[in-house]
Scaffold this motif. Structure first.
Motif, short mmCIF file in Angstrom:
data_model
loop_
_atom_site.label_atom_id
_atom_site.label_comp_id
_atom_site.label_asym_id
_atom_site.label_seq_id
_atom_site.Cartn_x
_atom_site.Cartn_y
_atom_site.Cartn_z
N HIS A 186 56.27 63.88 43.57
CA HIS A 186 56.86 65.16 43.95
C HIS A 186 56.62 65.41 45.44
O HIS A 186 55.61 64.95 45.99
N VAL A 187 57.53 66.11 46.05
CA VAL A 187 57.36 66.54 47.44
C VAL A 187 57.20 68.06 47.43
O VAL A 187 58.10 68.78 46.97
N LEU A 188 56.06 68.51 47.93
CA LEU A 188 55.82 69.95 48.03
C LEU A 188 56.16 70.39 49.44
O LEU A 188 55.60 69.88 50.42
N VAL A 189 57.10 71.30 49.55
CA VAL A 189 57.50 71.82 50.86
C VAL A 189 56.90 73.22 50.99
O VAL A 189 57.29 74.14 50.25
N LEU A 190 55.93 73.36 51.89
CA LEU A 190 55.23 74.63 52.05
C LEU A 190 55.95 75.47 53.08
O LEU A 190 56.18 75.02 54.21
N CYS A 191 56.28 76.70 52.71
CA CYS A 191 57.15 77.55 53.53
C CYS A 191 56.51 78.91 53.79
O CYS A 191 55.72 79.40 52.99
N ILE A 192 56.91 79.51 54.91
CA ILE A 192 56.54 80.89 55.20
C ILE A 192 57.77 81.78 55.03
O ILE A 192 58.90 81.32 55.07
N GLU A 193 57.52 83.06 54.85
CA GLU A 193 58.60 84.04 54.82
C GLU A 193 59.18 84.17 56.23
O GLU A 193 58.47 84.02 57.22
N LYS A 194 60.48 84.45 56.33
CA LYS A 194 61.08 84.62 57.65
C LYS A 194 60.59 85.90 58.31
O LYS A 194 60.51 85.99 59.54
N GLU A 195 60.26 86.90 57.51
CA GLU A 195 59.72 88.13 58.09
C GLU A 195 58.90 88.88 57.05
O GLU A 195 59.09 88.73 55.85
N ILE A 196 57.97 89.66 57.56
CA ILE A 196 57.17 90.55 56.72
C ILE A 196 57.49 91.98 57.15
O ILE A 196 57.15 92.40 58.26
N ASP A 197 58.17 92.72 56.28
CA ASP A 197 58.52 94.09 56.63
C ASP A 197 57.75 95.07 55.74
O ASP A 197 56.91 94.68 54.92
N ALA A 198 58.03 96.34 55.91
CA ALA A 198 57.32 97.37 55.16
C ALA A 198 57.51 97.20 53.66
O ALA A 198 56.57 97.40 52.87
N ASN A 199 58.72 96.81 53.24
CA ASN A 199 58.97 96.64 51.81
C ASN A 199 58.10 95.54 51.20
O ASN A 199 57.64 95.66 50.06
N PHE A 200 57.88 94.46 51.97
CA PHE A 200 57.03 93.37 51.48
C PHE A 200 55.62 93.88 51.22
O PHE A 200 54.99 93.56 50.21
N ILE A 201 55.11 94.69 52.14
CA ILE A 201 53.76 95.22 52.01
C ILE A 201 53.67 96.23 50.88
O ILE A 201 52.72 96.22 50.08
N VAL A 202 54.68 97.09 50.76
CA VAL A 202 54.70 98.07 49.68
C VAL A 202 54.73 97.36 48.32
O VAL A 202 54.05 97.78 47.37
N ASP A 203 55.51 96.30 48.21
CA ASP A 203 55.58 95.53 46.96
C ASP A 203 54.20 94.97 46.59
O ASP A 203 53.83 94.92 45.41
N HIS A 204 53.45 94.53 47.62
CA HIS A 204 52.11 94.01 47.35
C HIS A 204 51.22 95.08 46.74
O HIS A 204 50.52 94.84 45.74
N PHE A 205 51.24 96.27 47.32
CA PHE A 205 50.38 97.34 46.80
C PHE A 205 50.84 97.82 45.43
O PHE A 205 50.01 98.27 44.61
N LYS A 206 52.13 97.71 45.16
CA LYS A 206 52.61 98.04 43.82
C LYS A 206 52.06 97.03 42.81
O LYS A 206 51.67 97.39 41.69
N ARG A 207 51.97 95.78 43.23
CA ARG A 207 51.41 94.73 42.38
C ARG A 207 49.92 94.99 42.10
O ARG A 207 49.44 94.80 40.99
#
Length: 212
Positions: free
Chosen positions: A77-98
């Protein structure tokens, strides 16, 4: 006498030749997926994803974007490790909802931290956030390499590849992702000369500074 963990780390090396006939079991693959998910990241935000490629024709195409290094073609298998293109307020809010849903933590407790983090990221330059995300990805790479060694899985971390072509072939831009590291995993070929070479390291005495 070296502990079993140290023996495993001594066994590990950047595999130059994989046995294309040997494949990881679903159980072994799941361990790597769980490792990627459980690795520590700053603020617990996990600004990253892992693409798992086992399709032979796709691996063949990816090899041409990895300076024709055969590990990409021959690995299980080939694992391709990726980053998000951007981190915005919604991404952070989703984390705290989790966090709220998982731990049943009250909004009263979480809200101040959420606001502080949203404010902090809004003041950062995009390049600063990108470098931060790359740093988090390297944390997961270290964990993956260690767990691979413990589980007798061979691996070969690669930075030498063409990210733009990987992203295009795998449709990563549409998923809001950008590839950073390629990690072929599988089992070493018995003819791999490098598998029997001693590790060359500076040594604990030189690398570790003690204040007793």
């Amino acid at each position: 006498m070296a502990s079993n963990t140290i023996k495993k780390l001594q066994w590990r090396y950047a595999t130059k030749r994989f046995d294309a006939t040997k494949k990881l079991s679903e159980g072994k693959l799941d361990i790597l997926k769980q490792t990627f998910n459980l690795t520590a990241t700053s603020f617990g935000l996990q600004p990253l994803k892992m693409v798992v490629v086992s399709n032979p024709s796709i691996k063949e195409k990816l090899m041409s974007f990895t300076f024709n290094q055969p590990q990409v073609r021959d690995a299980s298998h080939v694992l391709v490790l990726c980053i998000e293109k951007e981190i915005d307020a919604n991404f952070i809010v989703d984390h705290f909802k989790r966090v709220e849903d998982t731990r049943n933590t009250s909004r009263e407790i979480l809200e101040p931290y959420e606001k502080d983090l949203v404010s902090s990221f809004s003041e950062k330059h995009a390049l600063e956030i990108r470098q931060w995300m790359v740093n988090q990805l390297y944390l997961t790479l270290g964990a993956l390499l260690t767990v691979c060694a413990i589980e007798n899985i061979d691996s070969c971390p690669m930075e030498g590849f063409e990210p733009e072509n990987y992203d295009k072939l795998l449709g990563l831009a549409e998923k809001g992702l950008k590839s950073v590291i390629v990690l072929p995993v599988g089992y070493r070929d018995e003819t791999d000369f490098f598998s029997n070479l001693k590790k060359v390291r500076r040594g604990v005495e030189e690398l570790v500074i003690k204040f007793d």
